[in-house]
Structures are given as C-alpha cells and as structure tokens.
Design a protein around this motif. Structure first.
Motif, short mmCIF file in Angstrom:
data_model
loop_
_atom_site.label_atom_id
_atom_site.label_comp_id
_atom_site.label_asym_id
_atom_site.label_seq_id
_atom_site.Cartn_x
_atom_site.Cartn_y
_atom_site.Cartn_z
N TYR A 8 3.75 -18.84 25.12
CA TYR A 8 3.35 -18.78 23.71
C TYR A 8 2.87 -17.39 23.34
O TYR A 8 2.37 -16.64 24.17
N ARG A 9 3.00 -17.10 22.06
CA ARG A 9 2.39 -15.89 21.52
C ARG A 9 2.08 -16.15 20.05
O ARG A 9 2.67 -17.01 19.41
N VAL A 10 1.14 -15.38 19.54
CA VAL A 10 0.75 -15.49 18.14
C VAL A 10 0.86 -14.10 17.53
O VAL A 10 0.39 -13.12 18.11
N ILE A 11 1.53 -14.03 16.39
CA ILE A 11 1.67 -12.75 15.68
C ILE A 11 1.19 -12.94 14.24
O ILE A 11 1.14 -14.05 13.73
N TRP A 12 0.85 -11.85 13.62
CA TRP A 12 0.45 -11.86 12.23
C TRP A 12 1.70 -11.70 11.36
O TRP A 12 2.53 -10.83 11.62
N SER A 13 1.82 -12.52 10.31
CA SER A 13 2.93 -12.39 9.37
C SER A 13 2.37 -11.85 8.06
O SER A 13 1.67 -12.56 7.34
N GLU A 14 2.70 -10.60 7.79
CA GLU A 14 2.25 -9.98 6.53
C GLU A 14 2.86 -10.74 5.35
O GLU A 14 2.20 -10.97 4.34
N GLU A 15 4.11 -11.13 5.50
CA GLU A 15 4.82 -11.85 4.44
C GLU A 15 4.15 -13.18 4.08
O GLU A 15 4.01 -13.52 2.92
N ASP A 16 3.73 -13.92 5.11
CA ASP A 16 3.11 -15.23 4.89
C ASP A 16 1.60 -15.14 4.71
O ASP A 16 0.97 -16.09 4.25
N GLY A 17 1.01 -14.04 5.14
CA GLY A 17 -0.44 -13.89 5.06
C GLY A 17 -1.16 -14.83 6.02
O GLY A 17 -2.31 -15.19 5.79
N GLU A 18 -0.48 -15.18 7.12
CA GLU A 18 -1.05 -16.08 8.12
C GLU A 18 -0.54 -15.69 9.50
O GLU A 18 0.38 -14.89 9.63
N PHE A 19 -1.16 -16.29 10.50
CA PHE A 19 -0.70 -16.11 11.87
C PHE A 19 0.44 -17.08 12.14
O PHE A 19 0.48 -18.18 11.60
#
Length: 106
Positions: A8-19
C-alpha cells in the motif's frame, strides 16, 4: 491471503484535495479520504473485500509482492550505443557492468 500483506501507499491528490490510498497488486482500486490514515484504512478494507469476493467466485487472488521470490536477475534491452557507453564506464571504474548498472539503479 491476508489483505494486510499487500503493498500500500498513500499519495496526496492536488486535483481531489484529498489523500489517495493505492494498492500495487490491485492497480484499479483506490480510496479517497481527507486524512492519510483514513485513505490507508479505506484501501485496505476495499482490498480485503475484493480478495474475499475473488475467493468466493473461485477466481485467482493476486499474490502479495512481499510473498514473491525474486532471483535478483532481470533482463533489460537498451540501444547498442548505450550498452557500449556503460561498458566503457564500468571498465574505467574497474567494476563489472552488472555492478555499474546495479549501483545506478540504487
């Protein structure tokens, strides 16, 4: 297979404004959440459900990357000119071509 054994990994989505929670073994799945830990928990729950469903249906469940065995060998095709250049660089450094490439990949 335990869903916690997947990668697993978690990234920030600037487009969605969420992780965004992601799983390497299930590239089509994701989970959005405002907090990192919620994105990770969400994707792990989704993967767990998918694994259970696959088992119920008698389908193949992907093997976790962590459970796979690797030989340490893989073949890469490159242009002959690059091969020659790398061989020269390895010779100049007094090391094998394999060592040079391995060091570059590290």
């Amino acid at each position: 297979m335990n869903a916690q054994h997947y990668t697993y990994r978690v990234i920030w989505s600037e487009e969605d404004g969420e992780f965004v929670g992601l799983c390497a073994e299930f590239p089509g799945l994701s989970w959005l959440a405002p907090k990192m830990e919620d994105a990770l928990g969400g994707i792990a729950r989704v993967v767990g459900k998918v694994v259970r469903d696959l088992r119920k249906q008698g389908e193949t469940v992907p093997e976790p990357i962590s459970a796979r065995r690797y030989s340490g060998r893989f073949q890469v095709r490159i242009p002959p000119q690059r091969h020659r250049l790398l061989a020269v660089q390895a010779a100049e450094q007094g090391i094998s071509l394999n060592r040079l490439v391995s060091d570059r990949l590290a």
